[in-house]
Design a protein around this motif. Structure first.
Motif, PDB file in Angstrom:
ATOM      1  N   LEU A 187      33.925 -24.582 -35.467  1.00 63.32           N
ATOM      2  CA  LEU A 187      34.208 -24.320 -36.874  1.00 63.32           C
ATOM      3  C   LEU A 187      35.588 -24.831 -37.258  1.00 63.32           C
ATOM      4  O   LEU A 187      36.569 -24.606 -36.544  1.00 63.32           O
ATOM      5  CB  LEU A 187      34.119 -22.818 -37.167  1.00 63.32           C
ATOM      6  N   LEU A 188      35.641 -25.506 -38.393  1.00 55.67           N
ATOM      7  CA  LEU A 188      36.896 -25.881 -39.035  1.00 55.67           C
ATOM      8  C   LEU A 188      37.241 -24.781 -40.029  1.00 55.67           C
ATOM      9  O   LEU A 188      36.376 -24.304 -40.764  1.00 55.67           O
ATOM     10  CB  LEU A 188      36.743 -27.210 -39.766  1.00 55.67           C
ATOM     11  N   ILE A 189      38.502 -24.373 -40.055  1.00 61.39           N
ATOM     12  CA  ILE A 189      38.920 -23.265 -40.916  1.00 61.39           C
ATOM     13  C   ILE A 189      40.146 -23.703 -41.706  1.00 61.39           C
ATOM     14  O   ILE A 189      41.113 -24.219 -41.141  1.00 61.39           O
ATOM     15  CB  ILE A 189      39.245 -22.007 -40.087  1.00 61.39           C
ATOM     16  N   PRO A 211      34.780 -18.167 -30.684  1.00 68.58           N
ATOM     17  CA  PRO A 211      34.878 -18.872 -29.402  1.00 68.58           C
ATOM     18  C   PRO A 211      35.221 -20.353 -29.526  1.00 68.58           C
ATOM     19  O   PRO A 211      35.934 -20.899 -28.676  1.00 68.58           O
ATOM     20  CB  PRO A 211      33.482 -18.683 -28.786  1.00 68.58           C
ATOM     21  N   ASN A 212      34.701 -21.035 -30.574  1.00 73.26           N
ATOM     22  CA  ASN A 212      34.868 -22.483 -30.653  1.00 73.26           C
ATOM     23  C   ASN A 212      35.503 -22.940 -31.965  1.00 73.26           C
ATOM     24  O   ASN A 212      35.216 -24.035 -32.453  1.00 73.26           O
ATOM     25  CB  ASN A 212      33.508 -23.171 -30.470  1.00 73.26           C
ATOM     26  N   ALA A 213      36.372 -22.122 -32.510  1.00 70.98           N
ATOM     27  CA  ALA A 213      37.042 -22.510 -33.755  1.00 70.98           C
ATOM     28  C   ALA A 213      38.216 -23.435 -33.476  1.00 70.98           C
ATOM     29  O   ALA A 213      38.933 -23.273 -32.477  1.00 70.98           O
ATOM     30  CB  ALA A 213      37.531 -21.273 -34.494  1.00 70.98           C
ATOM     31  N   HIS A 214      38.411 -24.402 -34.354  1.00 74.33           N
ATOM     32  CA  HIS A 214      39.616 -25.224 -34.309  1.00 74.33           C
ATOM     33  C   HIS A 214      40.788 -24.400 -34.844  1.00 74.33           C
ATOM     34  O   HIS A 214      40.597 -23.444 -35.606  1.00 74.33           O
ATOM     35  CB  HIS A 214      39.442 -26.478 -35.164  1.00 74.33           C
ATOM     36  N   PRO A 215      42.013 -24.739 -34.473  1.00 71.12           N
ATOM     37  CA  PRO A 215      43.165 -24.046 -35.067  1.00 71.12           C
ATOM     38  C   PRO A 215      43.116 -24.151 -36.583  1.00 71.12           C
ATOM     39  O   PRO A 215      42.845 -25.228 -37.130  1.00 71.12           O
ATOM     40  CB  PRO A 215      44.373 -24.804 -34.491  1.00 71.12           C
ATOM     41  N   PRO A 216      43.339 -23.069 -37.308  1.00 71.22           N
ATOM     42  CA  PRO A 216      43.183 -23.100 -38.767  1.00 71.22           C
ATOM     43  C   PRO A 216      44.265 -23.935 -39.441  1.00 71.22           C
ATOM     44  O   PRO A 216      45.404 -24.005 -38.969  1.00 71.22           O
ATOM     45  CB  PRO A 216      43.288 -21.629 -39.162  1.00 71.22           C
ATOM     46  N   LEU A 217      43.888 -24.553 -40.544  1.00 70.15           N
ATOM     47  CA  LEU A 217      44.835 -25.280 -41.378  1.00 70.15           C
ATOM     48  C   LEU A 217      45.241 -24.384 -42.538  1.00 70.15           C
ATOM     49  O   LEU A 217      44.390 -23.940 -43.320  1.00 70.15           O
ATOM     50  CB  LEU A 217      44.206 -26.566 -41.915  1.00 70.15           C
ATOM     51  N   ILE A 218      46.521 -24.096 -42.654  1.00 68.90           N
ATOM     52  CA  ILE A 218      47.051 -23.294 -43.752  1.00 68.90           C
ATOM     53  C   ILE A 218      47.821 -24.241 -44.665  1.00 68.90           C
ATOM     54  O   ILE A 218      48.820 -24.838 -44.249  1.00 68.90           O
ATOM     55  CB  ILE A 218      47.958 -22.160 -43.248  1.00 68.90           C
TER      56      ILE A 218
END
Length: 339
Positions: A266-268, A290-297
């Motif tokens: 997941l892209l967040i 489990p498989n999320a990318h680091p979130p973009l703030i």
């Protein structure tokens, strides 16, 4: 637009075994066969899948080579969160799996705002979990109670972030939310008066609630006082007085119960200045998936709507340009799931 074909758009209704009917638009690029597909949902929006933002983004994604299914989520349209929409989304994923123009090995989801809740719960279900290969969550929540604290009072304290914003910008939204979820209150003889006052309060958020409280059922009066409160120090004591059905609903719709079962990458992304859902919710969400990318703030949005600030060179250099670079990277990653 000059380089790509205009997508064809068809409208149909998905009829599920539970007698649930889900209207949807399907956007297809005529130049692609066996396309990768995206379910693109709306958030709290009374226009549902006909919200202009949903239509515009669906067309762009279709031009980029994705088939896009935009379902009309009946609960989200009425500012509700619930499992009818989760069931609808589960059915949509099963539908795409069988569609002859869809590559069933490349199916993803995109969900903005509170729409992330039903989407993430749906893709945690065993029957469709392995059918989702990617996703994008924009401005979503993780802990619903913590999000209510922020929405109602402006206070936030999570993931090393703590502070207080002015909650006045959300005053009309809280009454839409209460109107949509009034079914969680026990039936009463004063229900019609309660609903009429909530609608009046939505139009005039500064209206004093005290004159109407004695005329309402006690559960309605306590809930009204809870929703009207903007003092963080009073949140917990007032929350304790509202009906247990609200407590159970808030707990059940919080994503901590489902995050470990969401296996799709997941892209967040989240707006730093989001005044509806604090960006720390996305930090917690990414940490628990489990498989999320680091979130973009980023600082380029007001909640989920683009809002570029050009007020000074410093803002342009320090916020706008880096933010646009992050969004370019995000788009590049999303398009990577197309190929």
């Amino acid at each position: 637009k000059r380089l790509t074909d205009s997508p064809t758009v068809t409208n149909d209704t998905l009829r599920l075994a539970t007698d649930l009917q889900v209207p949807f638009d399907l956007y297809l690029s005529p130049s692609h066969e066996r396309s990768p597909a995206i379910i693109f949902t709306h958030g709290f929006a009374h226009e549902g899948y006909r919200d202009p933002r949903v239509q515009a983004q669906s067309r762009r994604l279709a031009r980029a080579g994705f088939a896009v299914m935009a379902p009309d989520l009946q609960q989200m349209k009425h500012y509700q969160l619930g499992f009818w929409d989760v069931d609808a989304l589960t059915g949509c994923l099963a539908f795409l799996q069988q569609h002859p123009q869809i590559d069933s090995t490349r199916i993803g989801v995109i969900a903005p705002s509170f729409g992330a809740g039903p989407v993430l719960i749906a893709i945690s279900r065993p029957q469709v979990r392995d059918q989702v290969q990617f996703g994008l969550i924009f401005g979503g929540y993780f802990d619903l109670k913590r999000t209510l604290v922020y929405t109602l009072t402006g206070a936030y304290d999570a993931e090393g972030q703590a502070g207080l914003i002015d909650p006045s910008k959300n005053r009309h939204n809280r009454w839409k939310f209460l109107r949509g979820n009034a079914h969680l209150l026990p039936h009463s003889s004063s229900r019609e008066q309660f609903l009429q006052f909530v609608e009046t309060k939505r139009r005039d958020p500064g209206l004093d609630i005290r004159p109407v409280l004695p005329k309402l059922d006690p559960a309605e009066a306590r809930t009204l006082a809870f929703m009207d409160n903007e003092n963080p120090a009073l949140f917990d004591s007032l929350f304790a007085t509202i009906p247990g059905a609200f407590h159970a609903w808030i707990d059940t719709l919080s994503l901590r119960h489902y995050a470990a079962d969401i296996t799709a990458p997941l892209l967040i992304v989240h707006s730093r200045g989001d005044n509806k859902v604090h960006f720390s919710e996305s930090l917690t969400l990414a940490r628990n998936l489990p498989n999320a990318h680091p979130p973009l703030i980023v600082g380029l949005f007001s909640h989920v709507d683009l809002k570029l600030e050009w007020s000074s060179f410093g803002v342009l250099w320090n916020e706008v340009l880096p933010g646009l670079g992050k969004l370019w990277s995000l788009a590049h990653r999303l398009l990577g799931y197309r190929d």
